[in-house]
Design an enzyme around this catalytic site. Structure first.
Site, PDB file in Angstrom:
ATOM      1  N   ARG A 170       9.686  -3.496  -0.267  1.00 25.16           N
ATOM      2  CA  ARG A 170      10.358  -3.267   1.018  1.00 25.16           C
ATOM      3  C   ARG A 170       9.311  -3.156   2.115  1.00 25.16           C
ATOM      4  NH1 ARG A 170       8.595   1.783   1.691  1.00 25.16           N
ATOM      5  NH2 ARG A 170       8.595   3.256  -0.055  1.00 25.16           N
ATOM      6  N   TYR A 201      -6.421   9.718 -15.498  1.00 23.61           N
ATOM      7  CA  TYR A 201      -6.452  10.436 -14.232  1.00 23.61           C
ATOM      8  C   TYR A 201      -7.805  10.223 -13.571  1.00 23.61           C
ATOM      9  CZ  TYR A 201      -6.287  14.326 -10.911  1.00 23.61           C
ATOM     10  OH  TYR A 201      -6.318  15.094  -9.778  1.00 23.61           O
ATOM     11  N   ARG A 247       1.994  10.099  11.228  1.00 22.07           N
ATOM     12  CA  ARG A 247       3.424  10.338  11.080  1.00 22.07           C
ATOM     13  C   ARG A 247       3.786  11.671  11.738  1.00 22.07           C
ATOM     14  NH1 ARG A 247       5.426   8.259   5.115  1.00 22.07           N
ATOM     15  NH2 ARG A 247       3.963   6.520   4.888  1.00 22.07           N
ATOM     16  N   ASN A 271       5.884  -1.527  -3.851  1.00 19.46           N
ATOM     17  CA  ASN A 271       7.072  -1.241  -3.053  1.00 19.46           C
ATOM     18  C   ASN A 271       7.648  -2.549  -2.527  1.00 19.46           C
ATOM     19  OD1 ASN A 271       7.178   1.668  -3.130  1.00 19.46           O
ATOM     20  ND2 ASN A 271       5.282   1.621  -1.956  1.00 19.46           N
TER      21      ASN A 271
END
Length: 451
Positions: free
Chosen positions: A291, A202, A337, A289
């Protein structure tokens, strides 16, 4: 080149793909649920087919209905956009079996990168730096405690089939390991039907940096710079920018070359994004990802490269025509967004848009499928559009963004525009000094946002 492309998605991304198709002279087919019958992409497409009721599982995730729509309309390719079936290897295989092109990578590459454990092993093999952690799934508590002791606490327990922050728990000490494992496995099982988990170191204050790549499946691949996606809420990106204010050109070239070379060796086809945590000058792979990303416009704004156009051409069998030396970065771009949500509680706010006025002017782009009078349905993701601005410098970009946020009007529903009006006034944001935990802390201390 394809004759007709079926767009297996909705909202702003369906409209984005439709526009690219029209500019390539390709006919389009829009599929839609009954809730989206009046959507903008449905109105503008050459043909449209209703594929089911509002629930996504009965429409946008309904493979037999989408395949039937292809056969009815004669579509020879499917563009999946992002979300829904865009990273479904089985969907790609079914289309291929029916001689319909899937505009994306091979089913094999989707499957490899969709499994977080396999993806990490593949990244390591290809020379991509990874976060220290388990080599594979952790099957018992004894192994978990051993790995935790080896890499040092705190550690992150993550679902192998996960995404969006689900199936993820932090163990800050040996005493917390067993409960973190149990919670992560349970959530992973409920969310993904797979309780496999793995363990990573982490990192305390990392940034989220992602590298945009493009390959043609024939051993040619390039990188198209990075995006900084560190402003996140509950592991969901809110604000993205390119280039990252945290990187210099040497770092950018180094990690970009590593990613491009890896994708060339993999013979990856199409667009893809390799995501990293970045801390103290080091990059650590977290996932890929396979895409188009929501935030792809910021890359387009600083390079002039139409990623959807290139994605379609590569899927049709074309060899990559853009060389690495052709990729240049011009200025700075930021994307916000805009969601149909309460800006303080983030509760969904579906309903009818009674007045809509998007901003405009030099260096301004709004990707949205909404219009005045449009009804935001309660059935899907709350993203209603993206405001993307470009400037010659980051300072100019921020000033332009401030102006655009003042101009942007969406009445009838609540949106996250006030959140961005607050962020644009913050000195940390102005200086580019933030990490993946910054926004959560900001929201905790700023419950009241500007109107």
């Amino acid at each position: 080149m394809f004759n007709k492309i079926l767009i297996a998605n909705r909202g702003e991304i369906a409209l984005r793909v439709l526009r690219a198709c029209k500019e390539l002279g390709i006919e389009t087919v829009a599929v839609h649920s009954t809730a989206d019958a009046n959507a903008m992409h449905v109105r503008l497409a050459d043909e449209s087919v209703c594929i089911g009721p509002p629930a996504a599982r009965d429409s946008y995730l309904n493979m037999p209905e989408i395949l039937a729509a292809c056969e009815i309309t004669g579509a020879d390719a499917v563009h999946p956009g992002y979300g829904f079936l865009s990273e479904n290897a089985r969907f790609a295989e079914i289309l291929s079996a029916h001689n319909i092109a899937f505009i994306g990578p091979s089913a094999e590459h989707i499957r490899i990168m969709g499994d977080k454990i396999e993806a990490k092993a593949t990244a390591r093999r290809l020379g991509i730096p990874v976060v220290p952690g388990s080599d594979g799934a952790v099957t018992n508590d004894e192994d978990a405690h051993r790995i935790g002791a080896e890499i040092g606490y705190p550690v992150l327990v993550k679902a192998a089939a996960g995404g969006g922050g689900r199936g993820m728990r932090v163990a800050r000490s040996e005493e917390e390991m067993s409960s973190a494992l149990s919670a992560a496995r349970s959530e992973a099982k409920n969310a993904f039907g797979d309780d496999s988990v793995y363990i990573e170191k982490y990192l305390g204050k990392p940034r989220h940096i992602e590298i945009q790549i493009l390959g043609d499946g024939k051993g040619n691949a390039i990188h198209i710079g990075e995006r900084d996606c560190s402003l996140q809420r509950r592991h969901q990106k809110v604000w993205e920018e390119a280039l990252s204010p945290a990187l210099n050109q040497e770092q950018r070239d180094r990690i970009g070359s590593i990613c491009a070379n890896a994708m060339a060796e993999l013979k990856y086809s199409g667009v893809g994004t390799i995501e990293f945590l970045y801390e103290n000058g080091e990059f650590y792979f977290i996932e890929m990802n396979t895409r188009l990303q929501v935030e792809h416009p910021v890359t387009e704004m600083i390079t002039g490269i139409d990623l959807v156009n290139e994605q379609i051409k590569v899927a049709s069998g074309a060899t990559l025509t853009i060389q690495q030396s052709d990729v240049t970065f011009n200025g700075h771009a930021i994307e916000c967004r805009i969601n149909a949500e309460n800006p303080s509680t983030f509760a969904p706010s579906p309903g009818r848009i009674t007045y809509y006025h998007p901003p405009g002017g030099l260096g301004v782009r709004v990707d949205s499928g909404v219009y005045q009078g449009y009804m935001i349905p309660p059935n899907y993701d709350s993203l209603i559009g993206k405001l993307i601005v470009h400037g010659r410098t980051r300072v100019e970009c921020l000033m332009r963004l401030r102006r655009c946020l003042d101009e942007f009007v969406v009445d009838g529903i609540q949106t996250t525009i006030p959140l961005f009006r607050g962020l644009i006034e913050n000195q940390d944001i102005a200086n580019g000094l933030y990490d993946i935990h910054w926004l959560e802390k900001y929201l905790a201390t700023n419950p009241e946002l500007p109107d």
